[in-house]
Design an enzyme around this catalytic site. Structure first.
Site, PDB file in Angstrom:
ATOM      1  N   MET A   1      25.636  -6.875   8.561  1.00  0.00           N
ATOM      2  CA  MET A   1      26.462  -7.922   9.031  1.00  0.00           C
ATOM      3  C   MET A   1      26.102  -8.255  10.675  1.00  0.00           C
ATOM      4  O   MET A   1      25.866  -7.444  11.240  1.00  0.00           O
ATOM      5  CB  MET A   1      28.083  -7.773   9.026  1.00  0.00           C
ATOM      6  CG  MET A   1      28.622  -7.577   7.425  1.00  0.00           C
ATOM      7  SD  MET A   1      30.119  -7.425   7.432  1.00  0.00           S
ATOM      8  CE  MET A   1      30.320  -7.146   5.503  1.00  0.00           C
ATOM      9  N   LEU A  69      29.829  -2.698  10.333  1.00  0.00           N
ATOM     10  CA  LEU A  69      31.003  -3.744  10.258  1.00  0.00           C
ATOM     11  C   LEU A  69      30.792  -4.877  11.687  1.00  0.00           C
ATOM     12  O   LEU A  69      30.059  -4.419  12.539  1.00  0.00           O
ATOM     13  CB  LEU A  69      32.185  -2.893  10.900  1.00  0.00           C
ATOM     14  CG  LEU A  69      32.663  -1.979  10.009  1.00  0.00           C
ATOM     15  CD1 LEU A  69      33.927  -1.120  10.515  1.00  0.00           C
ATOM     16  CD2 LEU A  69      33.245  -2.600   8.555  1.00  0.00           C
ATOM     17  N   ASP A  70      30.994  -5.976  11.233  1.00  0.00           N
ATOM     18  CA  ASP A  70      31.054  -6.852  12.325  1.00  0.00           C
ATOM     19  C   ASP A  70      31.817  -6.519  13.568  1.00  0.00           C
ATOM     20  O   ASP A  70      32.626  -5.590  13.698  1.00  0.00           O
ATOM     21  CB  ASP A  70      31.900  -8.225  11.728  1.00  0.00           C
ATOM     22  CG  ASP A  70      31.009  -9.072  10.993  1.00  0.00           C
ATOM     23  OD1 ASP A  70      29.790  -8.762  10.852  1.00  0.00           O
ATOM     24  OD2 ASP A  70      31.787 -10.024  10.449  1.00  0.00           O
ATOM     25  N   ARG A  71      31.253  -6.835  14.663  1.00  0.00           N
ATOM     26  CA  ARG A  71      31.879  -6.345  15.803  1.00  0.00           C
ATOM     27  C   ARG A  71      33.277  -6.602  15.966  1.00  0.00           C
ATOM     28  O   ARG A  71      34.003  -5.713  16.389  1.00  0.00           O
ATOM     29  CB  ARG A  71      30.951  -7.151  17.080  1.00  0.00           C
ATOM     30  CG  ARG A  71      31.391  -6.793  18.423  1.00  0.00           C
ATOM     31  CD  ARG A  71      30.814  -7.565  19.684  1.00  0.00           C
ATOM     32  NE  ARG A  71      31.019  -7.051  20.786  1.00  0.00           N
ATOM     33  CZ  ARG A  71      30.412  -7.271  21.940  1.00  0.00           C
ATOM     34  NH1 ARG A  71      29.482  -8.186  22.054  1.00  0.00           N
ATOM     35  NH2 ARG A  71      30.720  -6.863  23.101  1.00  0.00           N
ATOM     36  N   ARG A 181      34.979 -13.126   5.324  1.00  0.00           N
ATOM     37  CA  ARG A 181      34.949 -14.117   6.197  1.00  0.00           C
ATOM     38  C   ARG A 181      34.930 -15.584   5.718  1.00  0.00           C
ATOM     39  O   ARG A 181      35.538 -16.322   5.565  1.00  0.00           O
ATOM     40  CB  ARG A 181      34.465 -14.087   7.746  1.00  0.00           C
ATOM     41  CG  ARG A 181      34.947 -12.591   8.371  1.00  0.00           C
ATOM     42  CD  ARG A 181      34.057 -12.268   9.239  1.00  0.00           C
ATOM     43  NE  ARG A 181      34.075 -13.321  10.688  1.00  0.00           N
ATOM     44  CZ  ARG A 181      33.466 -12.926  11.862  1.00  0.00           C
ATOM     45  NH1 ARG A 181      33.074 -11.705  12.016  1.00  0.00           N
ATOM     46  NH2 ARG A 181      33.843 -13.567  12.889  1.00  0.00           N
TER      47      ARG A 181
END
Length: 272
Positions: A1, A69-71, A181
Site C-alpha cells: 500500500m 499498512l498505509d502511513r 479506502r
C-alpha cells in the site's frame, strides 16, 4: 500500500518504545501508530522515523516486514525475526491464509452488510513506482463490510441538515493498494480524514469538531495459523483513548471490549 499522504493525515508520533502485541521465536507484531512509515520510502525522504528501524533498535535484532499498512493507518503490523521465517510466512499471504479485520469511521449511514466486489486499477506513485507497468489492468479486489454503529449530530453541513457517521467492520479478501479506502469511497461512505479518497468538507468539520486529524482507519485484528506450530494465532491492537473518546461522543460504547469482533464465522474461514 502507498504511504504517500497529506499533512493533516499525520499524527504526532509517540516516542519509543513501540507497543509489542505478540512475540515468539519466529514473529513479532507491533501496534503501529498513525503517521509512522513502515520503512524508508523515496516519497518521504525527510522522514527519520520508521517502524522497521525503530523495532530493530528496540529489540536489538533485524526484523522483516511481512505486510504493510498505509502511513496514516494504525494497528497490527507483523514482522518475521529471520529471513527463513519471512520466506515461510509469505505463503500465508500469497495463498490468502491471513485474515485481517479493520474498523473504519465513515461518512453517512452505511448498509448493515455489503460485499464489495470491485476490481481496482493500481494507482502508481510518480516517485516510488516510476518503473512499474502503467498498462496493467484492474485487479480483483473484494471487501466484506458490516456496520456496527450509526450516529447523527444535529449540525447542518452543506446541503444536509445533520451530520451522519457509521462505524464499519471491514474484512478485505484481497490486498490491493488503498483497497478499503477506495472501496468505501466507491459506495459513498468515505473514511473520515481520508484526504486522498474522502470528503474534504466532512474532514474539515471533523477536525474542527473533534480535534482529530488522523485517518479513522484501524487495523484491529490479524488471524493466521502459525506455519511452525500449526496453532491458531490472533493478534489484536487496541483502538486507543482518542478513538474511544470520539466514539463516546457519538453515543457508542466507551470500552475496548465493546469493539472486539463477534463475527466468529469469518475468522480463519480461508483456512478451513
Amino acid at each position: 500500500m502507498s504511504e504517500q499522504t497529506q499533512s493533516h493525515e499525520i499524527e504526532v508520533l509517540p516516542v519509543e518504545p513501540l507497543e509489542i502485541l505478540y512475540r515468539d521465536e519466529h514473529f513479532i507484531a507491533i501496534n503501529k501508530p498513525s503517521g509512522l512509515l513502515v520503512h524508508r520510502s523515496p516519497i518521504d525522504k525527510r522522514e527519520t522515523q520508521f517502524a522497521m528501524q525503530m523495532l530493530r533498535d528496540q529489540i536489538g535484532q533485524h526484523v522483516y516486514p511481512l505486510h504493510r499498512l498505509d502511513r496514516p493507518t494504525s494497528g497490527v503490523l507483523l514482522f518475521a525475526l529471520s529471513s527463513e521465517a519471512a520466506r515461510d510466512a509469505q505463503t500465508l499471504f500469497s495463498d490468502k491464509l491471513i485474515c485481517k479485520r479493520y474498523l473504519a469511521l465513515v461518512r453517512g449511514f452505511a448498509p448493515e452488510d455489503r460485499f464489495i466486489d470491485r476490481p481496482l486499477k493500481e494507482k502508481l506513485d510518480k516517485i516510488a513506482d516510476k518503473f512499474a507497468d502503467t498498462n496493467k489492468g484492474p485487479q480483483e479486489a473484494q471487501t466484506q463490510v458490516h456496520c456496527l454503529h450509526q450516529a447523527s449530530l444535529p449540525v447542518s453541513l452543506g446541503k444536509f441538515p445533520s451530520v451522519r457517521y457509521s462505524l464499519v467492520e471491514c474484512w478485505p479478501k484481497t490486498g490491493r493498494k488503498h483497497q478499503i479506502r477506495r472501496h468505501l469511497n466507491g459506495i459513498n461512505h468515505p473514511i473520515i480524514n481520508d484526504v486522498n479518497h474522502g470528503d474534504n468538507t466532512q474532514n474539515h468539520f471533523f477536525i474542527d469538531h473533534f480535534d482529530c486529524t488522523r485517518l479513522m482507519l484501524f487495523a484491529t485484528d490479524l488471524y493466521f495459523v502459525h506455519p511452525y506450530t500449526q496453532t491458531r494465532i490472533h493478534i489484536r491492537a487496541p483502538l486507543g483513548e482518542q478513538a474511544l473518546a470520539i466514539f463516546a461522543r457519538l453515543g457508542w460504547p466507551q470500552s475496548e471490549e465493546s469493539y472486539y469482533t463477534k463475527a466468529v464465522s469469518m475468522i480463519f474461514s480461508p483456512l478451513e
